[in-house]
Design a protein around this motif. Structure first.
Motif, PDB file in Angstrom:
ATOM      1  N   VAL A 228      -9.292   7.134  -1.694  1.00 47.38           N
ATOM      2  CA  VAL A 228      -8.784   6.060  -2.543  1.00 47.38           C
ATOM      3  C   VAL A 228      -7.491   5.520  -1.943  1.00 47.38           C
ATOM      4  N   LEU A 229      -7.390   4.193  -1.824  1.00 45.74           N
ATOM      5  CA  LEU A 229      -6.137   3.576  -1.409  1.00 45.74           C
ATOM      6  C   LEU A 229      -5.281   3.327  -2.646  1.00 45.74           C
ATOM      7  N   GLY A 230      -4.004   3.697  -2.552  1.00 41.61           N
ATOM      8  CA  GLY A 230      -3.088   3.453  -3.653  1.00 41.61           C
ATOM      9  C   GLY A 230      -2.200   2.263  -3.370  1.00 41.61           C
TER      10      GLY A 230
ATOM     11  N   LEU B  67      -6.146  -5.584  -1.196  1.00 44.49           N
ATOM     12  CA  LEU B  67      -6.281  -6.137  -1.682  1.00 44.49           C
ATOM     13  C   LEU B  67      -7.611  -6.763  -1.570  1.00 44.49           C
ATOM     14  N   PHE B  68      -8.219  -5.856  -1.972  1.00 39.31           N
ATOM     15  CA  PHE B  68      -9.632  -6.169  -1.949  1.00 39.31           C
ATOM     16  C   PHE B  68     -10.243  -5.490  -3.159  1.00 39.31           C
TER      17      PHE B  68
ATOM     18  N   CYS C 279       0.828  -1.197   0.000  1.00 36.43           N
ATOM     19  CA  CYS C 279       0.000   0.000   0.000  1.00 36.43           C
ATOM     20  C   CYS C 279       0.869   1.256   0.000  1.00 36.43           C
ATOM     21  N   THR C 280       0.473   2.244  -0.797  1.00 36.22           N
ATOM     22  CA  THR C 280       1.181   3.527  -0.827  1.00 36.22           C
ATOM     23  C   THR C 280       0.435   4.612  -0.067  1.00 36.22           C
ATOM     24  N   GLY C 281      -0.703   4.266   0.527  1.00 37.49           N
ATOM     25  CA  GLY C 281      -1.420   5.211   1.364  1.00 37.49           C
ATOM     26  C   GLY C 281      -2.755   5.636   0.806  1.00 37.49           C
ATOM     27  N   LEU C 282      -3.515   6.339   1.635  1.00 34.40           N
ATOM     28  CA  LEU C 282      -4.835   6.832   1.244  1.00 34.40           C
ATOM     29  C   LEU C 282      -4.699   8.244   0.688  1.00 34.40           C
ATOM     30  N   ARG C 283      -5.378   8.494  -0.412  1.00 35.71           N
ATOM     31  CA  ARG C 283      -5.382   9.823  -1.029  1.00 35.71           C
ATOM     32  C   ARG C 283      -6.826  10.283  -1.223  1.00 35.71           C
TER      33      ARG C 283
ATOM     34  N   GLY D 215       0.489   1.185  -9.304  1.00 35.69           N
ATOM     35  CA  GLY D 215      -0.531   2.073  -9.845  1.00 35.69           C
ATOM     36  C   GLY D 215      -1.966   1.698  -9.585  1.00 35.69           C
ATOM     37  N   ARG D 216      -2.224   0.537  -9.024  1.00 38.77           N
ATOM     38  CA  ARG D 216      -3.596   0.148  -8.762  1.00 38.77           C
ATOM     39  C   ARG D 216      -4.213   1.054  -7.702  1.00 38.77           C
TER      40      ARG D 216
END
Length: 288
Positions: free
Chosen positions: A18-20, A287-288, A7-11, A24-25
């Motif tokens: 959105v969770l990144g 991952l959901f 996970c790259t964090g919530l934006r 890029g997903r």
């Protein structure tokens, strides 16, 4: 073979959380969305690096850290931070704002004009109003003026924000408290001449966050651990926090705790990471 995600964090983009993920997903977190992930057994949490660069040491970081950075990467990240007052020559225009999080919990801050209200959404501000617009140094002087003259802080602890989200006063009361402080702020002597005052216009995020009718919190995830899992339905998202309906009640997950871990799809519907019961001493201030 189990697929692993990092996970790259919530934006917050256009008012939507959105969770990144690395690669890029992106995963939208609309209310009612099922969140179910497990930390890969035997894995360790590693530093996420700084300023878009990976950590050269792949250093291990504590599970309770909300920054997920080792000491060196944290230093590099802070060295380029406007919020940390380490950048003085940014030519972009800035805004000064007042952000309301709960009764008696109002903070002052600055953000680049080009970012719009993203900073306020990232902090979980229930409502806010702009105070002024101008060069970076003028915005900083105004911020300091409010801290000194009106005793308005520049930080509100997350524990305090979480404590009041389910018991917020009506929107009219929120707006009135913000309006009163705005009027006092723009009337202060010593206001920087190059900072244009902004009229009071309250923007409310309670609907965006999903706070209307939000149940009280039962617990807060204190950290993720290897082999642990989190599963629940999104009731609300405010700042980096997800309020989840789980088998053990309403649990708050600070999504900043997810970064740096290897995550996979949860095989069972449960919460098996450390959760601090609400009201315990030491409730952390991410991952959901």
């Amino acid at each position: 073979m189990t697929q692993v995600w990092r996970c790259t964090g919530l934006r917050w983009g256009e008012g939507v959380p959105v969770l990144g993920w690395e690669g890029g997903r992106r995963s939208g977190l609309e209310r009612g969305k099922r969140v179910a992930f497990a930390v890969v057994a035997g894995s360790a949490r590693t530093c996420v690096g700084a300023r878009g660069h990976g950590c050269p040491m792949r250093a291990e970081v504590p599970g309770r850290s909300t920054s997920a950075r080792c000491e060196e990467c944290a230093r590099l990240d802070r060295a380029h931070s406007v919020a940390a007052d380490t950048v003085a020559d940014d030519p972009r225009p800035y805004r000064v704002y007042l952000a309301w999080f709960g009764p008696g919990m109002v903070k002052v801050g600055i953000t680049a004009v080009e970012r719009g209200p993203a900073r306020l959404l990232e902090q979980g501000a229930v409502s806010f109003s702009w105070l002024g617009r101008g060069p970076l140094m003028a915005a900083r002087r105004a911020e300091e003026l409010l801290r000194a003259a009106l005793r308005v802080p520049d930080r509100i602890a997350y524990a305090g924000k979480r404590a009041v989200r389910a018991v917020l006063p009506p929107a009219g009361e929120r707006t009135a408290e913000l309006a009163e402080l705005h009027a006092r702020a723009v009337a202060l002597d010593g206001w920087p001449e190059s900072l244009e005052r902004a009229p009071f216009r309250a923007v409310d995020h309670s609907g965006v966050f999903g706070l209307d009718g939000l149940p009280r919190v039962d617990g807060v995830v204190s950290e993720l651990i290897a082999g642990g899992a989190v599963s629940g339905d999104v009731l609300a998202a405010a700042g980096p926090d997800l309020h989840l309906a789980t088998g053990r009640g309403v649990v708050v997950l600070d999504t900043r705790l997810m970064t740096g871990w290897e995550l996979a799809v949860a095989e069972r519907d449960e919460v098996t990471v450390p959760v601090r019961e609400w009201g315990d001493t030491g409730v952390q201030d991410g991952l959901f």
